[in-house]
Design an enzyme around this catalytic site. Structure first.
Site, PDB file in Angstrom:
ATOM      1  N   CYS A   1       0.990  -1.215   0.369  1.00  0.00           N
ATOM      2  CA  CYS A   1      -0.337   0.420  -0.207  1.00  0.00           C
ATOM      3  C   CYS A   1       0.507   1.470  -0.216  1.00  0.00           C
ATOM      4  O   CYS A   1       0.767   2.295  -0.342  1.00  0.00           O
ATOM      5  CB  CYS A   1      -0.995   0.256   1.261  1.00  0.00           C
ATOM      6  SG  CYS A   1      -0.446   0.220   2.459  1.00  0.00           S
TER       7      CYS A   1
ATOM      8  N   HIS B   1      -2.742  10.930  15.846  1.00  0.00           N
ATOM      9  CA  HIS B   1      -3.303  10.763  15.022  1.00  0.00           C
ATOM     10  C   HIS B   1      -1.743   9.582  14.362  1.00  0.00           C
ATOM     11  O   HIS B   1      -1.332  10.191  13.774  1.00  0.00           O
ATOM     12  CB  HIS B   1      -3.299  11.213  13.261  1.00  0.00           C
ATOM     13  CG  HIS B   1      -4.748  10.892  12.730  1.00  0.00           C
ATOM     14  ND1 HIS B   1      -5.265   9.657  12.435  1.00  0.00           N
ATOM     15  CD2 HIS B   1      -3.838  10.637  11.398  1.00  0.00           C
ATOM     16  CE1 HIS B   1      -5.606   9.384  11.363  1.00  0.00           C
ATOM     17  NE2 HIS B   1      -4.111   9.416  10.264  1.00  0.00           N
TER      18      HIS B   1
ATOM     19  N   HIS C   1      -5.163   3.865  10.720  1.00  0.00           N
ATOM     20  CA  HIS C   1      -6.101   3.647  10.520  1.00  0.00           C
ATOM     21  C   HIS C   1      -5.377   1.918  10.723  1.00  0.00           C
ATOM     22  O   HIS C   1      -4.650   1.268  10.223  1.00  0.00           O
ATOM     23  CB  HIS C   1      -6.673   3.632   9.123  1.00  0.00           C
ATOM     24  CG  HIS C   1      -7.302   4.826   9.264  1.00  0.00           C
ATOM     25  ND1 HIS C   1      -6.603   6.138   8.563  1.00  0.00           N
ATOM     26  CD2 HIS C   1      -8.264   5.200   9.772  1.00  0.00           C
ATOM     27  CE1 HIS C   1      -7.620   7.469   8.512  1.00  0.00           C
ATOM     28  NE2 HIS C   1      -8.380   6.445   9.250  1.00  0.00           N
TER      29      HIS C   1
ATOM     30  N   ASP D   1      -7.779  -6.733   6.170  1.00  0.00           N
ATOM     31  CA  ASP D   1      -7.759  -7.414   5.530  1.00  0.00           C
ATOM     32  C   ASP D   1      -5.763  -7.837   5.459  1.00  0.00           C
ATOM     33  O   ASP D   1      -5.238  -7.861   4.595  1.00  0.00           O
ATOM     34  CB  ASP D   1      -7.305  -6.638   4.771  1.00  0.00           C
ATOM     35  CG  ASP D   1      -6.645  -5.118   4.137  1.00  0.00           C
ATOM     36  OD1 ASP D   1      -5.932  -4.913   5.344  1.00  0.00           O
ATOM     37  OD2 ASP D   1      -7.208  -4.394   3.730  1.00  0.00           O
TER      38      ASP D   1
ATOM     39  N   ARG E   1      -4.308  -5.315   9.803  1.00  0.00           N
ATOM     40  CA  ARG E   1      -3.331  -4.448   9.151  1.00  0.00           C
ATOM     41  C   ARG E   1      -3.652  -3.364   9.911  1.00  0.00           C
ATOM     42  O   ARG E   1      -4.576  -2.511   8.949  1.00  0.00           O
ATOM     43  CB  ARG E   1      -3.646  -4.173   7.596  1.00  0.00           C
ATOM     44  CG  ARG E   1      -2.177  -3.641   6.660  1.00  0.00           C
ATOM     45  CD  ARG E   1      -2.739  -3.366   5.246  1.00  0.00           C
ATOM     46  NE  ARG E   1      -3.999  -2.554   4.859  1.00  0.00           N
ATOM     47  CZ  ARG E   1      -3.997  -2.645   4.747  1.00  0.00           C
ATOM     48  NH1 ARG E   1      -3.606  -0.936   4.477  1.00  0.00           N
ATOM     49  NH2 ARG E   1      -5.211  -1.642   4.128  1.00  0.00           N
TER      50      ARG E   1
ATOM     51  N   CYS F   1      -2.559   0.191   9.204  1.00  0.00           N
ATOM     52  CA  CYS F   1      -1.842   1.212   8.077  1.00  0.00           C
ATOM     53  C   CYS F   1      -1.131   2.531   8.735  1.00  0.00           C
ATOM     54  O   CYS F   1      -1.761   3.183   9.228  1.00  0.00           O
ATOM     55  CB  CYS F   1      -2.849   1.592   7.043  1.00  0.00           C
ATOM     56  SG  CYS F   1      -1.815   2.163   5.801  1.00  0.00           S
TER      57      CYS F   1
END
Length: 316
Positions: free
Chosen positions: A234, A271, A274, A278, A287, A289
């Site tokens: 990704c 932050h 996320h 998957d 995952r 990410c």
């Protein structure tokens, strides 16, 4: 300089360990009693307010990695320094605040820090926390040590029920915006404070394959291990799990017309990224990410040097 000792009283010592523990350069945090006139006091004796002792924590630290002035900054953010009668719902002598200095440098730094807090206007009432010479420190009973780890649920309920948690959130919340703007790069600030996202395949750690840990760029808390990192294709660093789930706050994110689970760091409320369902099924199917800009990578060979030696167990 090297190894040094700091002693702080901030009310119930259960709540004074977690803010310092596992920070870079912190070697040990012990709960105990000090400032009184009796030897080897027990918890019951101290709570009776007949010994003159206060509940306190004694911190052994590497002052080259964690300067004493930074410990003072952490300390002030855990207490109500305008309360001379105790802390929050805990009243009496044994719950009073105090900074116990071990040398002239600490005394000077503490007095300067107290003066700056008073002049900052953060509190309208006078800062009454005394600065006193260190006296004999008596470690508390074993069941009091690292209470936030041993009895996590009760600790969280106590911190909230006592009023400490609400006070900290009201008066300190996040660190001052100007402080973070000065310490973070524009991209780090955009990601962590404005819930931004850095470009895929154009960030520092998406293809990092070195062994080590990933820490929160703001708080220094350990977030992920390279052992749990995988190539998700990704363009962002992805992990199957965090090192400490308690440091993760997961909240629903409905921005951009999507329903996603945002991941924020508990300590700094930054932050991070996320989490998606998957990931590799053989490793739990998740995952995480993350944004490289929200993290700092510490190579395995430098972990002990930077105060993260206890996490070398992740690579056994």
């Amino acid at each position: 300089m090297g190894k040094a000792v700091a002693t702080f009283a901030g009310g119930c010592f259960w709540c004074m360990v977690e803010p310092f523990d596992q920070q870079p350069g912190i070697l040990n945090v012990v709960s105990g009693y000090t400032g009184g006139h009796t030897e080897n006091p027990t918890y019951e004796e101290v709570c009776s307010d007949t010994t003159g002792h206060v509940e306190a924590v004694q911190i052994t630290f590497d002052d080259e990695k964690m300067p004493y002035k930074d410990l003072l900054d952490i300390y002030w953010r855990q207490i109500d320094p305008t309360d001379a009668g105790g802390q929050f719902h805990d009243r009496g002598r044994s719950y009073q605040t105090a900074i116990f200095y071990h040398n002239e440098m600490q005394r000077t730094a503490a007095e300067e820090s107290k003066r700056k807090l008073q002049e900052s206007g953060k509190f309208t009432k006078p800062i009454v926390t005394p600065i006193l010479p260190a006296k004999t420190f008596y470690p508390a009973e074993d069941y009091h040590q690292n209470y936030y780890k041993k009895n996590a649920l009760h600790y969280k309920m106590y911190k909230q029920g006592s009023g400490r948690k609400a006070f900290i959130e009201k008066n300190w919340g996040k660190k001052d915006e100007s402080d973070r703007r000065n310490k973070l790069t524009p991209m780090q600030y955009h990601v962590t404070q404005e819930k931004g996202t850095e470009p895929p395949f154009q960030n520092e750690y998406w293809d990092n394959e070195k062994e080590g840990i990933y820490t929160d760029i703001v708080s220094g808390k350990v977030l992920f291990s390279s052992r749990d990192k995988f190539d998700a294709g990704c363009g962002w660093p992805s992990f199957t799990k965090p090192v400490d789930q308690d440091e993760m706050n997961e909240v629903l994110d409905t921005s951009y017309g999507m329903r996603r689970i945002e991941v924020r760091s508990k300590t700094a409320d930054s932050h991070l990224g996320h989490v998606f369902p998957d990931g590799p099924k053989e490793h739990g199917g998740l995952r995480y990410c993350m944004n490289s800009a929200a993290m700092r990578f510490i190579p395995k060979e430098k972990m002990a040097e930077e105060g993260y030696g206890e996490y070398l167990r992740l690579f056994d």
